[in-house]
Scaffold this active site. Structure first.
Site, PDB file in Angstrom:
ATOM      1  N   GLU A 108       9.057  -4.149  10.528  1.00 50.04           N
ATOM      2  CA  GLU A 108       9.492  -2.855   9.993  1.00 50.04           C
ATOM      3  C   GLU A 108      10.003  -1.974  11.133  1.00 50.04           C
ATOM      4  O   GLU A 108       9.313  -1.788  12.146  1.00 50.04           O
ATOM      5  CB  GLU A 108       8.328  -2.148   9.267  1.00 50.04           C
ATOM      6  CG  GLU A 108       8.727  -0.765   8.742  1.00 50.04           C
ATOM      7  CD  GLU A 108       7.768  -0.167   7.723  1.00 50.04           C
ATOM      8  OE1 GLU A 108       6.855  -0.856   7.260  1.00 50.04           O
ATOM      9  OE2 GLU A 108       7.970   1.028   7.386  1.00 50.04           O
TER      10      GLU A 108
ATOM     11  N   GLU B 299      -1.359  -5.628   8.275  1.00 55.80           N
ATOM     12  CA  GLU B 299      -0.672  -4.929   9.366  1.00 55.80           C
ATOM     13  C   GLU B 299      -1.395  -5.165  10.678  1.00 55.80           C
ATOM     14  O   GLU B 299      -2.631  -5.168  10.717  1.00 55.80           O
ATOM     15  CB  GLU B 299      -0.666  -3.408   9.109  1.00 55.80           C
ATOM     16  CG  GLU B 299       0.256  -2.995   8.001  1.00 55.80           C
ATOM     17  CD  GLU B 299       0.353  -1.471   7.888  1.00 55.80           C
ATOM     18  OE1 GLU B 299      -0.043  -0.744   8.824  1.00 55.80           O
ATOM     19  OE2 GLU B 299       0.835  -1.024   6.839  1.00 55.80           O
TER      20      GLU B 299
ATOM     21  N   LYS C 264      -0.795  -9.726   2.869  1.00 57.79           N
ATOM     22  CA  LYS C 264      -0.088  -9.159   4.031  1.00 57.79           C
ATOM     23  C   LYS C 264      -1.024  -8.218   4.767  1.00 57.79           C
ATOM     24  O   LYS C 264      -1.710  -7.400   4.149  1.00 57.79           O
ATOM     25  CB  LYS C 264       1.176  -8.418   3.589  1.00 57.79           C
ATOM     26  CG  LYS C 264       1.920  -7.771   4.779  1.00 57.79           C
ATOM     27  CD  LYS C 264       3.361  -7.412   4.448  1.00 57.79           C
ATOM     28  CE  LYS C 264       3.557  -6.134   3.666  1.00 57.79           C
ATOM     29  NZ  LYS C 264       3.042  -4.910   4.334  1.00 57.79           N
TER      30      LYS C 264
ATOM     31  N   ASP D   8       0.840  -1.203   0.000  1.00 57.24           N
ATOM     32  CA  ASP D   8       0.000   0.000   0.000  1.00 57.24           C
ATOM     33  C   ASP D   8       0.878   1.257   0.000  1.00 57.24           C
ATOM     34  O   ASP D   8       0.373   2.374  -0.070  1.00 57.24           O
ATOM     35  CB  ASP D   8      -1.026  -0.007   1.147  1.00 57.24           C
ATOM     36  CG  ASP D   8      -0.396  -0.032   2.520  1.00 57.24           C
ATOM     37  OD1 ASP D   8       0.846  -0.106   2.630  1.00 57.24           O
ATOM     38  OD2 ASP D   8      -1.164   0.022   3.508  1.00 57.24           O
ATOM     39  N   SER D   9       2.202   1.064   0.003  1.00 50.86           N
ATOM     40  CA  SER D   9       3.120   2.167  -0.275  1.00 50.86           C
ATOM     41  C   SER D   9       2.804   2.795  -1.628  1.00 50.86           C
ATOM     42  O   SER D   9       3.232   3.920  -1.905  1.00 50.86           O
ATOM     43  CB  SER D   9       4.575   1.672  -0.255  1.00 50.86           C
ATOM     44  OG  SER D   9       4.740   0.566  -1.134  1.00 50.86           O
TER      45      SER D   9
ATOM     46  N   ASP E 189      -0.902  -6.331  -0.241  1.00 50.10           N
ATOM     47  CA  ASP E 189      -1.265  -5.701   1.034  1.00 50.10           C
ATOM     48  C   ASP E 189      -2.775  -5.541   1.176  1.00 50.10           C
ATOM     49  O   ASP E 189      -3.443  -5.066   0.246  1.00 50.10           O
ATOM     50  CB  ASP E 189      -0.661  -4.283   1.095  1.00 50.10           C
ATOM     51  CG  ASP E 189       0.616  -4.219   1.901  1.00 50.10           C
ATOM     52  OD1 ASP E 189       1.022  -5.240   2.491  1.00 50.10           O
ATOM     53  OD2 ASP E 189       1.215  -3.119   1.948  1.00 50.10           O
TER      54      ASP E 189
HETATM   55  O1  KIV Z   1       3.573  -1.071   1.508  1.00 51.19           O
HETATM   56  C1  KIV Z   1       4.758  -1.455   1.497  1.00 51.19           C
HETATM   57  O2  KIV Z   1       5.548  -1.190   0.582  1.00 51.19           O
HETATM   58  C2  KIV Z   1       5.220  -2.258   2.636  1.00 51.19           C
HETATM   59  C3  KIV Z   1       6.691  -2.481   2.760  1.00 51.19           C
HETATM   60  C4  KIV Z   1       7.360  -1.230   3.181  1.00 51.19           C
HETATM   61  C5  KIV Z   1       7.004  -3.603   3.678  1.00 51.19           C
HETATM   62  O3  KIV Z   1       4.413  -2.671   3.436  1.00 51.19           O
HETATM   63 NA    NA Z   2       2.366  -1.769   3.276  1.00 54.97          NA
END
Ligand code: KIV
Ligand code: NA
Length: 266
Positions: free
Chosen positions: A181, A114, A112, A45-46, A84
């Site tokens: 992280e 959080e 993934k 989600d970056s 994510d």
């Molecule tokens: O969203 C993302 O790119 C991430 C990484 C920084 C692990 O969760």
């Molecule tokens: Na992320």
């Protein structure tokens, strides 16, 4: 490279060979990452920050992640694709299951999410239904407004104890992988040794079972002009993007990245 599965990652951990993961958002970069031997691609989600220009990851939708996951899938051959679950896509257990299913249908092999130990129940339910999960612990950017900024986590003894316990509880709940992280290196190494599932790190030192970076960061591109301490520019001195990605793969495998200057101490 042969197709990467959970079994491959498990055996890499057992052999002590580091796992290489990178964020990826489109088909062309997915193909380049494959050519460079990157084993796992993360549709993070970056993308809300590096692609969309937001100042946090909170505005990202499940549809955004699904769109980019489908794009990555088309360019990917052998890497394991992780997508994510964005902010509030796990507002309820039912939403967690249905949104994860949407990401799997788009092409993810793993989702993934959080959080922390409280995720044990959703992780168990996802695993029961055939969806492997990676749990993102430590600095969780979706909770930046609760954390009071992007800060190193696990520095106090109480926080460190909680992280250690959460890692074990999540493995027991059926998590396939953990991601740490911005955690002090010693703590990250200790947690990696305490579980049998692979632990990927970002800003967590060289003692984890693998590394991940944000693609744009490691190519030396920055929208804000600020680069986190744990980032290395792998484009420097390289003739092409594929060579830069290959340099990253080699540095992770050789354990020359992360170096002490990329790490946090307790
Ligand atoms: O969203 C993302 O790119 C991430 C990484 C920084 C692990 O969760
Ligand atoms: Na992320």
């Amino acid at each position: 490279m042969p197709a990467i599965t959970l079994t491959t990652l498990q055996s890499l951990k057992q052999k002590g060979e580091k796992i290489v993961m990178l964020t990826c958002y489109d088909a062309t970069f997915a193909a380049a990452a494959n050519a460079a031997g990157i084993e796992m691609l993360l549709i993070g989600d970056s993308l809300g920050m590096v692609l969309q220009g937001h100042d946090s990851t909170l505005p990202v939708s499940v549809g955004d992640i699904a769109y980019h996951t489908a794009s990555v899938k088309r360019g990917n051959q052998d890497a394991l694709i992780v997508a994510d679950l964005p902010f509030m896509a796990n507002a309820s257990l039912e939403q967690t299951l249905l949104n994860s299913a949407e990401l799997m249908r788009a092409g993810a092999h793993m989702v993934k999410v959080e959080g922390a130990g409280w995720l044990a129940e959703p992780i168990r339910q996802l695993a029961d239904r055939g969806i492997p999960t990676c749990v993102h612990l430590g600095l969780t950017p979706q909770t930046v407004n609760v954390l009071g900024g992007y800060k190193v986590q696990g520095r106090s003894e109480a926080q460190a104890r909680q992280l250690r316990a959460d890692a074990i509880a999540l493995e027991q709940a059926g998590a396939a992988m953990l991601l740490l992280e911005c955690v002090p290196s010693d703590l990250a190494a200790e947690i990696s040794q305490s579980v049998s599932i692979p632990v990927i790190g970002i800003g967590a030192g060289s003692g984890t079972d693998g590394q991940v970076l944000v693609l744009h960061d490691m190519l030396g591109l920055s929208l804000t002009g600020r680069t986190p301490k744990f980032v290395k520019n792998f484009m420097a001195g390289q003739p092409s993007i594929v060579e830069a990605l290959r340099a990253y793969t080699q540095a992770v495998k050789a354990v020359t990245f992360p170096a002490p200057e990329h790490e946090f101490s307790a």
